[in-house]
Design an enzyme around this catalytic site. Structure first.
Site, PDB file in Angstrom:
ATOM      1  N   ASN A 130       0.863  -1.179   0.000  1.00 20.24           N
ATOM      2  CA  ASN A 130       0.000   0.000   0.000  1.00 20.24           C
ATOM      3  C   ASN A 130       0.903   1.233   0.000  1.00 20.24           C
ATOM      4  O   ASN A 130       1.466   1.587   1.028  1.00 20.24           O
ATOM      5  CB  ASN A 130      -0.884  -0.050   1.261  1.00 20.24           C
ATOM      6  CG  ASN A 130      -1.690   1.224   1.451  1.00 20.24           C
ATOM      7  OD1 ASN A 130      -1.784   2.059   0.550  1.00 20.24           O
ATOM      8  ND2 ASN A 130      -2.271   1.381   2.630  1.00 20.24           N
ATOM      9  N   LYS A 158       0.161   4.254  -0.359  1.00 14.73           N
ATOM     10  CA  LYS A 158      -0.487   5.452   0.200  1.00 14.73           C
ATOM     11  C   LYS A 158      -0.245   6.655  -0.725  1.00 14.73           C
ATOM     12  O   LYS A 158      -0.145   6.484  -1.931  1.00 14.73           O
ATOM     13  CB  LYS A 158      -0.004   5.696   1.629  1.00 14.73           C
ATOM     14  CG  LYS A 158      -0.150   4.437   2.490  1.00 14.73           C
ATOM     15  CD  LYS A 158       0.041   4.675   3.947  1.00 14.73           C
ATOM     16  CE  LYS A 158      -0.139   3.348   4.690  1.00 14.73           C
ATOM     17  NZ  LYS A 158      -0.040   3.466   6.127  1.00 14.73           N
ATOM     18  N   HIS A 160      -9.432   1.254   5.006  1.00 17.22           N
ATOM     19  CA  HIS A 160      -8.125   1.466   5.630  1.00 17.22           C
ATOM     20  C   HIS A 160      -8.260   2.450   6.793  1.00 17.22           C
ATOM     21  O   HIS A 160      -9.069   3.373   6.739  1.00 17.22           O
ATOM     22  CB  HIS A 160      -7.119   1.997   4.596  1.00 17.22           C
ATOM     23  CG  HIS A 160      -5.730   2.016   5.154  1.00 17.22           C
ATOM     24  ND1 HIS A 160      -5.273   3.057   5.909  1.00 17.22           N
ATOM     25  CD2 HIS A 160      -4.742   1.087   5.122  1.00 17.22           C
ATOM     26  CE1 HIS A 160      -4.031   2.768   6.307  1.00 17.22           C
ATOM     27  NE2 HIS A 160      -3.694   1.594   5.837  1.00 17.22           N
ATOM     28  N   GLU A 219      -6.616   4.912   7.710  1.00 19.25           N
ATOM     29  CA  GLU A 219      -6.474   6.344   7.394  1.00 19.25           C
ATOM     30  C   GLU A 219      -7.759   6.889   6.781  1.00 19.25           C
ATOM     31  O   GLU A 219      -8.087   8.065   6.938  1.00 19.25           O
ATOM     32  CB  GLU A 219      -5.253   6.544   6.484  1.00 19.25           C
ATOM     33  CG  GLU A 219      -3.957   6.440   7.293  1.00 19.25           C
ATOM     34  CD  GLU A 219      -2.848   5.667   6.615  1.00 19.25           C
ATOM     35  OE1 GLU A 219      -2.807   5.612   5.379  1.00 19.25           O
ATOM     36  OE2 GLU A 219      -1.994   5.109   7.351  1.00 19.25           O
ATOM     37  N   GLU A 279      -5.276  -4.541  10.919  1.00 18.00           N
ATOM     38  CA  GLU A 279      -4.225  -3.539  11.083  1.00 18.00           C
ATOM     39  C   GLU A 279      -4.495  -2.710  12.339  1.00 18.00           C
ATOM     40  O   GLU A 279      -5.273  -1.753  12.301  1.00 18.00           O
ATOM     41  CB  GLU A 279      -4.202  -2.599   9.878  1.00 18.00           C
ATOM     42  CG  GLU A 279      -3.946  -3.296   8.560  1.00 18.00           C
ATOM     43  CD  GLU A 279      -3.433  -2.319   7.523  1.00 18.00           C
ATOM     44  OE1 GLU A 279      -2.316  -2.510   7.057  1.00 18.00           O
ATOM     45  OE2 GLU A 279      -4.141  -1.355   7.199  1.00 18.00           O
ATOM     46  N   GLY A 294       2.632   2.601  10.640  1.00 19.33           N
ATOM     47  CA  GLY A 294       3.583   3.683  10.406  1.00 19.33           C
ATOM     48  C   GLY A 294       4.317   4.142  11.656  1.00 19.33           C
ATOM     49  O   GLY A 294       4.975   5.180  11.668  1.00 19.33           O
ATOM     50  N   SER A 317       3.545  -1.811  10.383  1.00 19.72           N
ATOM     51  CA  SER A 317       4.996  -1.877  10.556  1.00 19.72           C
ATOM     52  C   SER A 317       5.587  -3.260  10.256  1.00 19.72           C
ATOM     53  O   SER A 317       6.503  -3.717  10.938  1.00 19.72           O
ATOM     54  CB  SER A 317       5.392  -1.422  11.969  1.00 19.72           C
ATOM     55  OG  SER A 317       4.993  -0.069  12.167  1.00 19.72           O
TER      56      SER A 317
HETATM   57  P1  PGA Z   1       2.877   0.498   7.632  1.00 13.47           P
HETATM   58  O1  PGA Z   1       1.394   0.671   7.025  1.00 13.47           O
HETATM   59  O2  PGA Z   1       3.420  -0.786   7.076  1.00 13.47           O
HETATM   60  O3  PGA Z   1       3.629   1.713   7.172  1.00 13.47           O
HETATM   61  O4  PGA Z   1       2.726   0.443   9.115  1.00 13.47           O
HETATM   62  C1  PGA Z   1       0.541  -0.425   6.881  1.00 13.47           C
HETATM   63  C2  PGA Z   1      -0.763   0.027   6.294  1.00 13.47           C
HETATM   64  O5  PGA Z   1      -1.243   1.116   6.659  1.00 13.47           O
HETATM   65  O6  PGA Z   1      -1.352  -0.658   5.443  1.00 13.47           O
END
Ligand code: PGA
Length: 252
Positions: free
Chosen positions: A10, A12, A96, A98, A168, A174, A214
């Site tokens: 992803n 983003k 997601h 976000e 998640e 992140g 992460s």
């Molecule tokens: P990340 O994001 O690997 O940067 O923690 C995962 C995600 O939001 O799908």
């Protein structure tokens, strides 16, 4: 029946046209020929065609990061499932964290998108996960259960086989703070149990549940080795081809 692992990147709101092409080509050269693990790349909408071209005819699939729940019309700024199909997308990430917590999408909106994506012939990657405050208040299972139940309302057993669930935990996205394999496995097992109740054992055993938050090449093998963790949804580490390939290879 063993579930085939599925690792999706992803990206983003990252990369540029040149960077997206270069990253996709590099990922394709590293893991585009293998078939042991399913792989998808989810770049920003505007780079989807360029990424599709860069990954060529290999085994890597294309996915989008979002879509809208209407066919067409006066929805300024939105993208339909048909448009995504039209340019070769196989997957679409929905719900997601976000989009839930930054943009404000509700379980109900996500449910509408899920139903539309499936009817448009896309395979949803359906994300769920608790906030840090919810985990600390011991509400993880309750929150994830609600997100799964409302998000999947009206999805038939046959259609559920087209869905990948991604667990998640928001506090792990992140932040560099990965859930321990034990913490992740516990929630994955709960989700699978819920799918047994909502559908049946055959469907629950067939649905893939990715972990996200992460994930790195260094922690991937441990996570992917757990019985109910069937892949990873990767943010940060998907922006470096070698790191992403390391995660895919950890699943082989
Ligand atoms: P990340 O994001 O690997 O940067 O923690 C995962 C995600 O939001 O799908």
């Amino acid at each position: 029946m063993a579930r085939k692992l599925f690792v999706a990147g992803n990206w983003k709101m990252n990369t540029s046209l040149a960077a997206a092409k270069a990253l996709a080509s590099e990922v394709a050269s590293l893991v585009g020929a293998q078939d042991a693990v399913d792989v998808a790349l989810c770049p920003p909408f505007v780079y989807l065609p360029a990424v599709k071209e860069a990954i060529g005819g290999g085994k890597i699939a294309l996915g989008a990061q979002n879509m809208f729940y209407e066919n067409d019309g006066a929805f300024t700024g939105e993208i339909s499932g048909a448009m995504l199909k039209d340019i070769g997308c196989r997957y679409v990430i929905l719900g997601h964290s976000e989009r839930r917590h930054v943009i404000g999408e509700s379980d109900e909106i996500i449910n509408r998108k899920m139903l539309k994506a499936i009817s448009d012939g896309l395979l949803p990657i359906f994300c769920v996960g608790e906030l840090l405050a919810e985990r600390e208040a011991d509400q993880t299972m309750e929150v994830v259960r609600r997100q799964v139940q409302v998000g999947l309302e009206g999805v038939s057993a046959t259609d559920m086989l087209k869905v990948t669930v991604a667990y998640e935990p928001v506090w792990a996205i992140g932040t560099g703070k990965t859930a321990t394999p034990e913490q992740a496995q516990e929630v994955h097992a709960m989700i699978r149990g819920l799918l047994v109740n909502m559908y049946d054992k055959t469907v629950a055993e067939a649905v893939r549940i990715q972990y996200g938050g992460s994930v790195k090449a260094s922690n991937a093998a441990d996570l992917l080795g757990r019985p109910d963790i069937d892949g990873a949804l990767v943010g940060g580490a998907s922006l470096k081809a070698a790191d992403f390939a390391g995660i895919v290879n950890a699943g082989k």
